[in-house]
Design a protein around this motif. Structure first.
Motif, PDB file in Angstrom:
ATOM      1  N   SER A   1       2.615  -4.329   9.192  1.00  0.00           N
ATOM      2  CA  SER A   1       1.240  -4.129   8.756  1.00  0.00           C
ATOM      3  C   SER A   1       1.048  -4.861   7.429  1.00  0.00           C
ATOM      4  N   ILE A   2      -0.181  -5.253   7.171  1.00  0.00           N
ATOM      5  CA  ILE A   2      -0.508  -5.920   5.912  1.00  0.00           C
ATOM      6  C   ILE A   2      -1.736  -5.252   5.303  1.00  0.00           C
ATOM      7  N   PRO A   3      -1.884  -5.327   3.961  1.00  0.00           N
ATOM      8  CA  PRO A   3      -1.048  -6.054   3.006  1.00  0.00           C
ATOM      9  C   PRO A   3       0.326  -5.402   2.831  1.00  0.00           C
ATOM     10  N   ALA A   4       1.301  -6.265   2.515  1.00  0.00           N
ATOM     11  CA  ALA A   4       2.657  -5.805   2.202  1.00  0.00           C
ATOM     12  C   ALA A   4       3.159  -6.644   1.039  1.00  0.00           C
ATOM     13  N   THR A   5       3.772  -6.010   0.065  1.00  0.00           N
ATOM     14  CA  THR A   5       4.217  -6.736  -1.125  1.00  0.00           C
ATOM     15  C   THR A   5       5.655  -6.385  -1.494  1.00  0.00           C
ATOM     16  N   TYR A   6       6.335  -7.383  -2.052  1.00  0.00           N
ATOM     17  CA  TYR A   6       7.655  -7.197  -2.647  1.00  0.00           C
ATOM     18  C   TYR A   6       7.588  -7.747  -4.066  1.00  0.00           C
ATOM     19  N   ILE A   7       8.170  -7.033  -5.021  1.00  0.00           N
ATOM     20  CA  ILE A   7       8.265  -7.531  -6.395  1.00  0.00           C
ATOM     21  C   ILE A   7       9.719  -7.930  -6.638  1.00  0.00           C
ATOM     22  N   LEU A   8       9.909  -9.177  -7.059  1.00  0.00           N
ATOM     23  CA  LEU A   8      11.246  -9.746  -7.215  1.00  0.00           C
ATOM     24  C   LEU A   8      11.505 -10.110  -8.670  1.00  0.00           C
ATOM     25  N   ASP A   9      12.786 -10.035  -9.078  1.00  0.00           N
ATOM     26  CA  ASP A   9      13.126 -10.516 -10.417  1.00  0.00           C
ATOM     27  C   ASP A   9      13.436 -12.006 -10.354  1.00  0.00           C
ATOM     28  N   GLU A  10      13.875 -12.580 -11.448  1.00  0.00           N
ATOM     29  CA  GLU A  10      14.074 -14.032 -11.516  1.00  0.00           C
ATOM     30  C   GLU A  10      15.185 -14.521 -10.592  1.00  0.00           C
ATOM     31  N   ASN A  11      16.071 -13.608 -10.152  1.00  0.00           N
ATOM     32  CA  ASN A  11      17.142 -13.970  -9.231  1.00  0.00           C
ATOM     33  C   ASN A  11      16.798 -13.676  -7.770  1.00  0.00           C
ATOM     34  N   GLY A  12      15.582 -13.189  -7.531  1.00  0.00           N
ATOM     35  CA  GLY A  12      15.159 -12.878  -6.172  1.00  0.00           C
ATOM     36  C   GLY A  12      15.544 -11.483  -5.720  1.00  0.00           C
ATOM     37  N   LYS A  13      16.019 -10.641  -6.650  1.00  0.00           N
ATOM     38  CA  LYS A  13      16.364  -9.264  -6.294  1.00  0.00           C
ATOM     39  C   LYS A  13      15.092  -8.425  -6.185  1.00  0.00           C
ATOM     40  N   ILE A  14      15.044  -7.578  -5.171  1.00  0.00           N
ATOM     41  CA  ILE A  14      13.863  -6.749  -4.948  1.00  0.00           C
ATOM     42  C   ILE A  14      13.853  -5.605  -5.961  1.00  0.00           C
ATOM     43  N   ILE A  15      12.758  -5.535  -6.736  1.00  0.00           N
ATOM     44  CA  ILE A  15      12.599  -4.499  -7.763  1.00  0.00           C
ATOM     45  C   ILE A  15      11.777  -3.328  -7.236  1.00  0.00           C
ATOM     46  N   ALA A  16      10.742  -3.665  -6.437  1.00  0.00           N
ATOM     47  CA  ALA A  16       9.850  -2.631  -5.891  1.00  0.00           C
ATOM     48  C   ALA A  16       9.168  -3.194  -4.660  1.00  0.00           C
ATOM     49  N   LYS A  17       8.533  -2.288  -3.875  1.00  0.00           N
ATOM     50  CA  LYS A  17       7.871  -2.713  -2.642  1.00  0.00           C
ATOM     51  C   LYS A  17       6.540  -1.989  -2.482  1.00  0.00           C
ATOM     52  N   ASP A  18       5.604  -2.700  -1.836  1.00  0.00           N
ATOM     53  CA  ASP A  18       4.354  -2.109  -1.356  1.00  0.00           C
ATOM     54  C   ASP A  18       3.568  -1.370  -2.432  1.00  0.00           C
ATOM     55  N   LEU A  19       3.462  -2.000  -3.590  1.00  0.00           N
ATOM     56  CA  LEU A  19       2.608  -1.478  -4.649  1.00  0.00           C
ATOM     57  C   LEU A  19       1.288  -2.236  -4.640  1.00  0.00           C
ATOM     58  N   ARG A  20       0.204  -1.507  -4.861  1.00  0.00           N
ATOM     59  CA  ARG A  20      -1.120  -2.135  -4.938  1.00  0.00           C
ATOM     60  C   ARG A  20      -1.931  -1.438  -6.017  1.00  0.00           C
ATOM     61  N   GLY A  21      -3.033  -2.078  -6.379  1.00  0.00           N
ATOM     62  CA  GLY A  21      -3.948  -1.449  -7.320  1.00  0.00           C
ATOM     63  C   GLY A  21      -3.291  -1.126  -8.648  1.00  0.00           C
ATOM     64  N   GLU A  22      -3.579   0.064  -9.175  1.00  0.00           N
ATOM     65  CA  GLU A  22      -3.092   0.461 -10.486  1.00  0.00           C
ATOM     66  C   GLU A  22      -1.568   0.576 -10.525  1.00  0.00           C
ATOM     67  N   ALA A  23      -0.964   0.984  -9.402  1.00  0.00           N
ATOM     68  CA  ALA A  23       0.500   1.093  -9.368  1.00  0.00           C
ATOM     69  C   ALA A  23       1.149  -0.271  -9.567  1.00  0.00           C
ATOM     70  N   LEU A  24       0.584  -1.305  -8.958  1.00  0.00           N
ATOM     71  CA  LEU A  24       1.095  -2.665  -9.121  1.00  0.00           C
ATOM     72  C   LEU A  24       0.874  -3.149 -10.554  1.00  0.00           C
ATOM     73  N   ASN A  25      -0.324  -2.885 -11.080  1.00  0.00           N
ATOM     74  CA  ASN A  25      -0.631  -3.313 -12.450  1.00  0.00           C
ATOM     75  C   ASN A  25       0.351  -2.705 -13.443  1.00  0.00           C
ATOM     76  N   SER A  26       0.627  -1.407 -13.302  1.00  0.00           N
ATOM     77  CA  SER A  26       1.524  -0.717 -14.239  1.00  0.00           C
ATOM     78  C   SER A  26       2.938  -1.273 -14.147  1.00  0.00           C
ATOM     79  N   LYS A  27       3.375  -1.579 -12.911  1.00  0.00           N
ATOM     80  CA  LYS A  27       4.731  -2.093 -12.731  1.00  0.00           C
ATOM     81  C   LYS A  27       4.878  -3.459 -13.386  1.00  0.00           C
ATOM     82  N   ILE A  28       3.917  -4.348 -13.172  1.00  0.00           N
ATOM     83  CA  ILE A  28       3.989  -5.694 -13.752  1.00  0.00           C
ATOM     84  C   ILE A  28       3.903  -5.618 -15.271  1.00  0.00           C
TER      85      ILE A  28
END
Length: 369
Positions: free
Chosen positions: A337-364
Motif C-alpha cells: 500500500s502507498i504512501p510508504a516511507t523509509y528514513i535512512l541514515d548516510e550509510n543506508g541503514k533504516i532508522i524509521a518507517k512509515d512516518l507522515r505528517g507531524e511524526a515525520l517532521n519531528s523525526k527529521i
C-alpha cells in the motif's frame, strides 16, 4: 433389542451419509432474485493480480451447488453475473450452506464449517464497530449544525474510544482464535494496512497453531514476514537502480544524503498527493542540512508521473519502472500500500518507517537539528 439395534445402525448410517468425505467440500447456495441460467464464477484470489476463475456455475431454480477437494482451508469468491460485488467464502472440508442476498451480498449467511462461521462472527463484530462510528458521525453533524459544542466534545471523546476499540478488535480476535484460518486473513489485513508493527504481527502469527500456519496462506504470510524482517529498523535498505524522468539510470546508494526519505508514491494515489506539500516543506527546510528525498513512483505512464512531479513541485530524485504494483523496487521492498516511507541514515541503514505528517517532521528535525 434387535429393533433398537437396527435404529441405532440407521442413525449411524444417516450421520455417515451427511458427513463430508475427508478433504472434500460440498457447497450448496440458495440465492433469491437471480434469474435461471445466470452464471456464477468461483474465483481464487492471486496476490497482486486479478482473481483466477476456477469454475463456472449456473443458477437453476434459485440454487446451485459445487464440490471439490482441498487439504487446507482456502479463501475464494463467488461472483454472480449481473450482481455488484463478490461473496467471500472459505472452501474447506464439510457441507457448506450459503444463503445469498442479491442486493446485499455482505449480509449473506454462510454456515456448516468452522472457518466460515468464524468469518461470519468476525464480520459481524466489525459491522457493529462501523455502526457505532456511523452513529457518532451522524450525531456529530447534527450537533455541529445546532452549534452544540458540549455534545460535539463528548462525541469526540466517544469517537476516540471507538477508534481504540476498532484497533484492538483485530488483535483480540487473533488472540482468541489461534486455531482459526480467519486469523490469517486478519493478520494479512494488518500487514496491508500496517495497523501493527512487523514485530507485533510476527508475534501474533507465531502464536497460531501449526495446522493454521501450514496452510497455503500461512506459508505466504510466513515468507512475507521473513522479507519484512530484512526491511526492519536497523537493517540496511536494499540498493536499487531505475530510470529517472529524463531516462537516466540512477541508484538509491548514489542518492543518499546525511538523512534520506525513501518515498513510495504515485500520481493516482490521493493520500500520497496530500502528503506531498509536507515533503516539499521539509525538503526546503532541511536539504541544506543534509536531507535528501528519493521518490519511487508506482505509476503506469510517464506522462502522469512527470505531470504530478511538476504540479506538486517535487524537486528531488525520482525513479520509476512504470509497472504499477509489479514494479520490481516495490516488490523488493514488499510494498502493498502507498504512501510508504523509509528514513535512512548516510550509510543506508533504516532508522524509521512509515512516518507522515507531524511524526515525520519531528523525526527529521530530531535527526538534523
Amino acid at each position: 433389542m434387535k429393533k433398537i439395534g437396527s435404529i441405532v445402525l440407521l442413525l449411524v448410517a444417516l450421520v455417515a451419509c451427511n458427513k463430508a468425505e475427508e478433504n472434500t467440500y460440498k457447497v450448496t447456495v440458495s440465492v433469491d432474485g437471480v434469474e435461471d441460467g445466470k452464471q456464477v464464477f468461483l474465483q481464487k484470489p492471486i496476490d497482486g493480480q486479478r482473481p483466477e476463475v476456477v469454475d463456472t456455475l449456473e443458477v437453476l431454480e434459485g440454487k446451485f451447488e459445487f464440490t471439490g477437494k482441498t487439504e487446507t482451508p482456502q479463501l475464494h469468491y463467488l461472483f454472480f453475473e449481473g450482481v455488484q460485488g463478490v461473496l467471500p467464502i472459505i472452501l474447506e472440508e464439510g457441507n457448506i450452506n450459503v444463503t445469498a442476498y442479491k442486493d446485499s451480498l455482505n449480509f449473506s449467511k454462510i454456515e456448516g464449517s468452522p472457518s466460515n462461521e468464524d468469518f461470519t462472527s468476525f464480520i459481524q463484530g466489525s459491522r457493529n464497530i462501523r455502526t457505532k462510528i456511523s452513529d457518532i458521525q451522524k450525531k456529530g453533524m447534527e450537533a455541529q449544525q445546532a452549534g452544540d459544542t458540549l455534545t460535539m466534545n463528548t462525541l469526540r471523546e466517544t469517537f476516540e474510544e471507538v477508534q481504540e476499540e476498532a484497533k484492538a478488535y483485530e488483535y483480540d480476535f487473533v488472540e482468541t482464535h489461534k486455531d482459526s484460518y480467519i486469523s490469517l486473513l486478519v493478520i494479512q489485513q494488518m500487514m496491508r494496512t500496517k495497523s501493527k508493527t512487523t514485530e507485533e504481527i510476527a508475534a501474533l502469527f507465531n502464536s497460531l497453531s501449526d495446522d493454521v500456519k501450514k496452510t497455503e496462506m500461512g506459508n505466504t504470510i510466513s515468507k512475507e514476514l521473513e522479507e519484512a524482517n530484512k526491511l526492519s529498523v536497523g537493517a540496511i535498505a536494499p540498493d536499487f537502480s531505475a530510470p529517472n524522468p529524463e531516462g537516466e539510470t540512477i541508484s538509491l546508494k548514489g542518492s543518499l544524503g546525511k538523512v534520506t526519505i525513501l518515498d513510495f508514491w504515485a500520481a493516482w494515489c490521493k493520500p500520497c498527493r496530500a502528503e506531498n506539500p509536507n515533503l516539499v516543506k521539509l525538503y526546503a527546510e532541511y536539504h541544506d542540512k543534509g536531507l535528501n528525498v528519493v521518490g519511487v513512483s508506482l505509476d503506469k505512464t510517464a506522462e502522469d508521473w512527470k505531470k504530478a512531479i511538476a504540479d506538486d513541485g517535487l524537486e528531488w530524485n525520482h525513479m520509476s519502472n512504470l509497472k504499477f504494483w509489479q514494479d520490481p523496487i516495490a516488490q523488493l521492498y514488499n510494498i502493498r500500500s502507498i504512501p510508504a516511507t523509509y528514513i535512512l541514515d548516510e550509510n543506508g541503514k533504516i532508522i524509521a518507517k512509515d512516518l507522515r505528517g507531524e511524526a515525520l517532521n519531528s523525526k527529521i528535525a530530531g535527526l538534523l537539528n
